[in-house]
Design an enzyme around this catalytic site. Structure first.
Site, PDB file in Angstrom:
ATOM      1  CB  CYS A 645      -0.902   0.005   1.233  1.00 26.32           C
ATOM      2  SG  CYS A 645      -1.919   1.497   1.312  1.00 26.32           S
ATOM      3  CG  ASP A 690      -5.353   0.569  -0.741  1.00 24.82           C
ATOM      4  OD1 ASP A 690      -5.961   1.155  -1.653  1.00 24.82           O
ATOM      5  OD2 ASP A 690      -5.493   0.888   0.465  1.00 24.82           O
TER       6      ASP A 690
HETATM    7  P1  FAD Z   1      -4.834  18.004  -3.947  1.00 24.84           P
HETATM    8  O1  FAD Z   1      -5.293  19.382  -3.896  1.00 24.84           O
HETATM    9  O2  FAD Z   1      -5.693  17.006  -4.608  1.00 24.84           O
HETATM   10  O3  FAD Z   1      -3.388  17.974  -4.575  1.00 24.84           O
HETATM   11  C1  FAD Z   1      -2.749  16.732  -4.734  1.00 24.84           C
HETATM   12  C2  FAD Z   1      -1.451  16.921  -5.473  1.00 24.84           C
HETATM   13  O4  FAD Z   1      -1.696  17.375  -6.791  1.00 24.84           O
HETATM   14  C3  FAD Z   1      -0.513  17.973  -4.875  1.00 24.84           C
HETATM   15  O5  FAD Z   1       0.279  17.449  -3.862  1.00 24.84           O
HETATM   16  C4  FAD Z   1       0.313  18.347  -6.098  1.00 24.84           C
HETATM   17  O6  FAD Z   1       1.304  17.392  -6.282  1.00 24.84           O
HETATM   18  C5  FAD Z   1      -0.690  18.236  -7.203  1.00 24.84           C
HETATM   19  N1  FAD Z   1      -1.266  19.568  -7.481  1.00 24.84           N
HETATM   20  C6  FAD Z   1      -2.408  20.095  -6.995  1.00 24.84           C
HETATM   21  N2  FAD Z   1      -2.610  21.330  -7.476  1.00 24.84           N
HETATM   22  C7  FAD Z   1      -1.568  21.585  -8.285  1.00 24.84           C
HETATM   23  C8  FAD Z   1      -1.200  22.696  -9.093  1.00 24.84           C
HETATM   24  N3  FAD Z   1      -1.945  23.795  -9.165  1.00 24.84           N
HETATM   25  N4  FAD Z   1      -0.058  22.599  -9.809  1.00 24.84           N
HETATM   26  C9  FAD Z   1       0.696  21.504  -9.749  1.00 24.84           C
HETATM   27  N5  FAD Z   1       0.403  20.429  -9.000  1.00 24.84           N
HETATM   28  C10 FAD Z   1      -0.705  20.471  -8.286  1.00 24.84           C
HETATM   29  N6  FAD Z   1      -3.586   9.793   1.165  1.00 24.84           N
HETATM   30  C11 FAD Z   1      -3.210   9.711   2.464  1.00 24.84           C
HETATM   31  O7  FAD Z   1      -2.573  10.623   3.000  1.00 24.84           O
HETATM   32  N7  FAD Z   1      -3.545   8.617   3.229  1.00 24.84           N
HETATM   33  C12 FAD Z   1      -4.253   7.573   2.732  1.00 24.84           C
HETATM   34  O8  FAD Z   1      -4.540   6.622   3.446  1.00 24.84           O
HETATM   35  C13 FAD Z   1      -4.664   7.643   1.343  1.00 24.84           C
HETATM   36  N8  FAD Z   1      -5.348   6.631   0.775  1.00 24.84           N
HETATM   37  C14 FAD Z   1      -5.724   6.712  -0.526  1.00 24.84           C
HETATM   38  C15 FAD Z   1      -6.433   5.649  -1.094  1.00 24.84           C
HETATM   39  C16 FAD Z   1      -6.832   5.717  -2.417  1.00 24.84           C
HETATM   40  C17 FAD Z   1      -7.605   4.581  -3.021  1.00 24.84           C
HETATM   41  C18 FAD Z   1      -6.514   6.860  -3.185  1.00 24.84           C
HETATM   42  C19 FAD Z   1      -6.939   6.964  -4.620  1.00 24.84           C
HETATM   43  C20 FAD Z   1      -5.804   7.896  -2.631  1.00 24.84           C
HETATM   44  C21 FAD Z   1      -5.400   7.847  -1.298  1.00 24.84           C
HETATM   45  N9  FAD Z   1      -4.704   8.896  -0.713  1.00 24.84           N
HETATM   46  C22 FAD Z   1      -4.307   8.802   0.601  1.00 24.84           C
HETATM   47  C23 FAD Z   1      -4.446  10.162  -1.447  1.00 24.84           C
HETATM   48  C24 FAD Z   1      -5.604  11.145  -1.173  1.00 24.84           C
HETATM   49  O9  FAD Z   1      -6.775  10.677  -1.792  1.00 24.84           O
HETATM   50  C25 FAD Z   1      -5.359  12.558  -1.724  1.00 24.84           C
HETATM   51  O10 FAD Z   1      -4.972  12.461  -3.055  1.00 24.84           O
HETATM   52  C26 FAD Z   1      -4.316  13.324  -0.975  1.00 24.84           C
HETATM   53  O11 FAD Z   1      -4.659  13.419   0.391  1.00 24.84           O
HETATM   54  C27 FAD Z   1      -4.170  14.745  -1.526  1.00 24.84           C
HETATM   55  O12 FAD Z   1      -5.408  15.399  -1.497  1.00 24.84           O
HETATM   56  P2  FAD Z   1      -5.523  16.959  -1.382  1.00 24.84           P
HETATM   57  O13 FAD Z   1      -6.894  17.345  -1.759  1.00 24.84           O
HETATM   58  O14 FAD Z   1      -5.012  17.434  -0.057  1.00 24.84           O
HETATM   59  O15 FAD Z   1      -4.500  17.474  -2.468  1.00 24.84           O
END
Ligand code: FAD
Length: 692
Positions: A645, A690
């Site tokens: 994972c 996962d």
């Molecule tokens: P977002 O706003 O979605 O940004 C995510 C990333 O996108 C940023 O870090 C950056 O790299 C990029 N990004 C965003 N905006 C820009 C921009 N303007 N320019 C360039 N790059 C950009 N996460 C965990 O911490 N723990 C878990 O247990 C976990 N489990 C998951 C399970 C699954 C099945 C999946 C699909 C994902 C999991 N994740 C987990 C990841 C989680 O879903 C999120 O993707 C993560 O927390 C980021 O979300 P966010 O909305 O904070 O960031």
């Protein structure tokens, strides 16, 4: 002669099977979103519409349907973009269609002068997205039967189609959806126009792959359908009307409530991907001991919601955008003063679905409905050019939109979101000419974020744990720090729960109490997604888990469960967890809990740690796996389950390769055979991933 019990059972099963066949499983179908109609609002909602695509195209005068199989919204976005482009550049009468909303028996009667697009994401281990499952099972069925023609007569010989897939090369079954669908349609006699495109998220080239694929596709399609290209004119898909008669405080106006029941204040289940539960956060705390980074542990209370989970499932969190970013965008498009003006949004054509409920406000759309912080697409930059405040800015936008390398350098690498980009290119001048409809069309609908549940349902069935690292991405040369939308929202909620005076350390200014303060008292909208990432049903089976960083989340649940089973006297097999982080003082997640569970599990649990920064040479879980090769192989021979994972891009693939090497070395078979063994472990679910 009388029937004995077995006969009766067999007959009953046959009868049920027959009913299921003739009713196409309608009696079994899970009830679709009962509130979807509240989304409809004058446009085509889910309810009450015909599932007959040919009828639907006929009555709405369409000659081009763009089906999408989408999980996170990207495929859906590409479908909308193709629809718009087909219409504005080539005069096609286009519509997009969610694969789940139609039936496919009559594809054999698809008119020759029309065209179907399939924009298909591959999900997880080569699976269809949730909304494409039924379509996929139908066309792949052994005895696929169309309404008029049989499988032998090339039933789809009239069907012309275009295909594009969205995949990730770090997964074993790269783009398998589009590949399989393409193969199957061809086999059934359909004619593909242009190449079947493939976008690769793993290489980070999805958008460029899409753009590179679509030009030759349009050329091929114009030839096949005798289309003439014209100068693209912007044709809005939605009509946005300012409602002088309504004001934002009125109770019929949506201020972020996800649907009608939420608006009316009596949200009710079933809670699902269309209807979140506003869950109290029972407890939350910081897991890191590192001033520069945050990792959150949260306990989400689902008691009384009728939501349930099993260990290994995912929870989806419904985010909203930081106030700071909402302000930035409203400001650059000169809507700040009108932010609370009530608007109604209507599809200008019966097939255009408004992606959120209305009437609403400009502020609400930007805050709760659209993904405004994400990277900007190059195609969108080109589309926006025509609405630039002056010719100089227009030219700059056209250049950025037309030049892949320039765009990479000037936009992508700088991590601009849409508002930052607009302000940068225009030097702060307002962009008041952009029609609001274009934002609804050009930006993705905001997506719930998934988290691997880090608790055991056996131990705490009403409390779902989350382990989330707070995203904060600083890139040299980029003028802004990217603050993850959801994780920073959760961080503010945690700080609020702890009574911090400033629950907003980065000035992000989230609306943490939700629309009309309905989420006050520390609540968060969620739903649960069931997964196939599961412990063996027999606890005596050994398990090996590899979960560095937040990849440890589901394994906390696994170990918690096994500790409980051991305490209640069950025979629990060997349980090994490979965990990695920087060092034991800063980011060693759940350090004390592992110690407690080690004693509960009487020596059956072992935590193997890799602290990458505690010595000069970096050490990762992959290295630790190698060190334990002999033991791992032995356990696998005893049918141990193997779980991975976390990071899909590098770690998961490397672990896969190392396991194949371990097997090949330990069993004295060649490399290829080692790889085949791992493949068959995956196929039989002995190897589960996962990853994200
Ligand atoms: P977002 O706003 O979605 O940004 C995510 C990333 O996108 C940023 O870090 C950056 O790299 C990029 N990004 C965003 N905006 C820009 C921009 N303007 N320019 C360039 N790059 C950009 N996460 C965990 O911490 N723990 C878990 O247990 C976990 N489990 C998951 C399970 C699954 C099945 C999946 C699909 C994902 C999991 N994740 C987990 C990841 C989680 O879903 C999120 O993707 C993560 O927390 C980021 O979300 P966010 O909305 O904070 O960031």
């Amino acid at each position: 002669a009388s029937l004995d019990t077995l006969d009766i059972i067999v007959l009953a099963v046959l009868l049920l099977g027959t009913i299921a066949y003739f009713t196409k499983g309608t009696y079994w179908a899970v009830q679709k979103d009962p509130y979807a109609s509240s989304m409809a609002n004058g446009s085509a909602g889910k309810s009450g519409k015909s599932r007959n695509i040919l009828e639907r195209m006929e009555e709405s005068g369409k000659n081009c349907v763009i089906f999408y199989g989408s999980q996170t919204g990207t495929a859906e976005d590409y479908a909308s973009r193709l629809a718009k482009e087909g219409s504005s550049r080539f005069g096609l009468k286009t519509m997009t269609a969610d694969l789940e909303e139609y039936d496919y028996e009559n594809l054999d009667q698809f008119p020759e002068d029309k065209i179907a697009f399939f924009v298909l994401a591959t999900y997880g281990e080569g699976e269809p997205t949730d909304n494409a499952v039924e379509f996929y099972e139908f066309i792949k069925g052994d005895d696929v039967s169309f309404s008029e023609k049989s499988a032998e007569e090339s039933p789809l010989s009239n069907l012309k189609y275009v295909a594009f897939g969205l995949g990730n090369n770090t997964y074993e079954h790269y783009n398998s959806m589009v590949r399989e669908v393409n193969k199957t349609l061809t086999k059934l006699g359909a004619q593909r126009i242009g190449d079947a495109g493939e976008g690769d998220d793993g290489a980070g080239t999805m958008e460029e792959d899409f753009l590179a694929w679509k030009e030759p596709m349009w050329t091929a399609l114009s030839e096949a359908m005798n289309l003439e290209e014209r100068e693209a004119v912007y044709e809005p898909v939605y009509e946005v009307t300012e409602r002088e008669d309504l004001d934002a405080s009125q109770e019929t106006v949506y201020l972020g409530e996800p649907n009608k029941n939420h608006l009316e204040g009596h949200s009710k289940g079933p809670y699902n991907a269309h209807n979140p539960y506003i869950a109290p956060i029972a407890e939350s705390h910081e897991l890191f001991n590192d001033k520069t980074r945050n990792c959150l542990h949260m306990e989400i209370d689902i008691a009384g919601s009728n939501l349930s989970y099993t260990t290994g499932d995912h929870i989806a969190v419904w985010p909203n955008n930081a106030g700071r970013e909402v302000d930035r965008l409203l400001d650059v498009v000169d809507l700040s003063k009108k932010r609370d003006t009530v608007i109604s949004v209507k599809g200008l054509d019966a097939t255009a679905k408004v992606p959120f409920p209305t009437p609403t406000t400009y502020d609400t759309v930007m805050r709760y409905q659209l993904e405004i912080c994400a990277p900007v697409s190059r195609q969108f930059v080109s589309t926006l050019a025509q609405f630039a405040p002056n010719d100089e800015v227009k030219e700059k936008m056209n250049k950025l939109g037309g030049d892949k390398d320039l765009f990479a350098e000037e936009v992508a690498k700088k991590n601009f979101n849409i508002a930052q980009l607009l302000a940068h290119v225009s030097n702060g001048q307002k962009w008041e000419k952009i029609p609001f409809s274009l934002f609804i069309e050009g930006l993705n609908k905001i997506q719930p974020r998934y988290y691997s549940i880090s608790s055991s349902s056996l131990v705490q069935k009403d409390k779902v744990s989350i382990t989330a690292i707070v995203e904060s991405v600083e890139v040299p040369g980029a003028p802004h720090v990217v603050k993850g939308v959801t994780t920073n929202y959760l961080l503010s909620l945690m700080l609020k729960q702890h009574g911090e005076e400033n629950p907003d350390p980065h000035g992000l200014n989230y609306a943490i109490t939700g629309p009309r303060n309905k989420y006050d008292g520390v609540h968060v909208p969620v739903h649960i997604r069931h997964s196939n990432f599961k412990l063996p049903s027999d606890p005596s089976k050994p398990i090996i888990m590899v979960g560095p960083g937040t990849g440890v989340a589901p394994f906390r649940g696994f170990v918690q469960e096994r500790a409980q089973q051991a305490k209640s006297g069950e025979n629990v097999g060997k349980t090994i967890l490979f965990f990695g982080c920087r060092n034991r003082t800063e980011d060693f997640l759940y350090k004390d809990e592992w110690e407690k569970w080690t004693s509960d599990l009487n020596g059956q649990f072992e935590l193997v740690t890799a602290f990458s920064r505690e010595q000069e040479k970096k050490v990762y879980v992959q290295n630790k796996l190698r060190e334990r090769a002999e033991e791992i192989n032995k356990l696998l021979e005893q049918k141990a389950y193997f779980y991975v994972c976390g990071d899909a891009a590098n770690m998961a693939r490397e672990v896969n390769d190392i396991l194949a090497q371990i097997i090949s070395e330990q069993r004295g078979v060649d490399k290829k055979k080692g790889e085949d063994i791992v493949k068959s472990m995956r196929a039989s679910n002995q190897y589960q991933e996962d990853v994200w």
